[in-house]
Design a protein around this motif. Structure first.
Motif, PDB file in Angstrom:
ATOM      1  N   CYS A   7       0.849  -1.188   0.000  1.00 35.09           N
ATOM      2  CA  CYS A   7       0.000   0.000   0.000  1.00 35.09           C
ATOM      3  C   CYS A   7       0.889   1.244   0.000  1.00 35.09           C
ATOM      4  O   CYS A   7       1.788   1.354   0.820  1.00 35.09           O
ATOM      5  N   SER A   9       0.037   4.198   0.776  1.00 35.85           N
ATOM      6  CA  SER A   9      -0.302   5.100   1.870  1.00 35.85           C
ATOM      7  C   SER A   9       0.316   4.657   3.190  1.00 35.85           C
ATOM      8  O   SER A   9       0.895   5.459   3.902  1.00 35.85           O
ATOM      9  N   CYS A  10       0.154   3.353   3.516  1.00 40.02           N
ATOM     10  CA  CYS A  10       0.606   2.919   4.837  1.00 40.02           C
ATOM     11  C   CYS A  10       1.650   1.808   4.781  1.00 40.02           C
ATOM     12  O   CYS A  10       2.079   1.335   5.820  1.00 40.02           O
ATOM     13  N   CYS A  19      -6.179  -2.150   0.221  1.00 44.12           N
ATOM     14  CA  CYS A  19      -5.473  -2.267   1.490  1.00 44.12           C
ATOM     15  C   CYS A  19      -6.460  -2.529   2.629  1.00 44.12           C
ATOM     16  O   CYS A  19      -7.389  -1.740   2.822  1.00 44.12           O
ATOM     17  N   CYS A  22      -5.977   0.659   5.535  1.00 36.67           N
ATOM     18  CA  CYS A  22      -6.436   2.046   5.325  1.00 36.67           C
ATOM     19  C   CYS A  22      -7.464   2.162   4.208  1.00 36.67           C
ATOM     20  O   CYS A  22      -8.017   3.237   3.995  1.00 36.67           O
TER      21      CYS A  22
HETATM   22 ZN   LIG Z   1      -2.844   1.084   3.413  1.00 39.90          ZN
END
Ligand SMILES: [Zn+2]
Length: 63
Positions: A7, A9-10, A19, A22
């Motif tokens: 992912c 983002s995280c 994901c 998130c």
């Molecule tokens: Zn994520």
């Protein structure tokens, strides 16, 4: 780990198209170095990367 994506983002590693942490669908297969977080409360690197859940994460994401 061919089918596993990170992912963006995280950094969570998943084989799903979304994901589970998130909810982001912005995943990439271009990642390196697996980080396994067992106890995020006690892991300095998890704190540094803002990881709050245990699991597998990518240390490096290429794009
Ligand atoms: Zn994520």
């Amino acid at each position: 780990m061919a089918d596993y994506k990170a992912c963006k983002s995280c950094r969570y590693i998943t084989d799903k198209s979304e994901c589970p942490v998130c909810g982001s669908k912005d995943l990439t297969a271009k990642w390196n170095r697996l980080l396994i977080v067992i106890d995020p409360e006690r892991s300095e690197i998890a704190k540094k990367l803002n990881i709050a859940l245990k699991g597998e994460y990518a240390l490096e994401i290429q794009e």
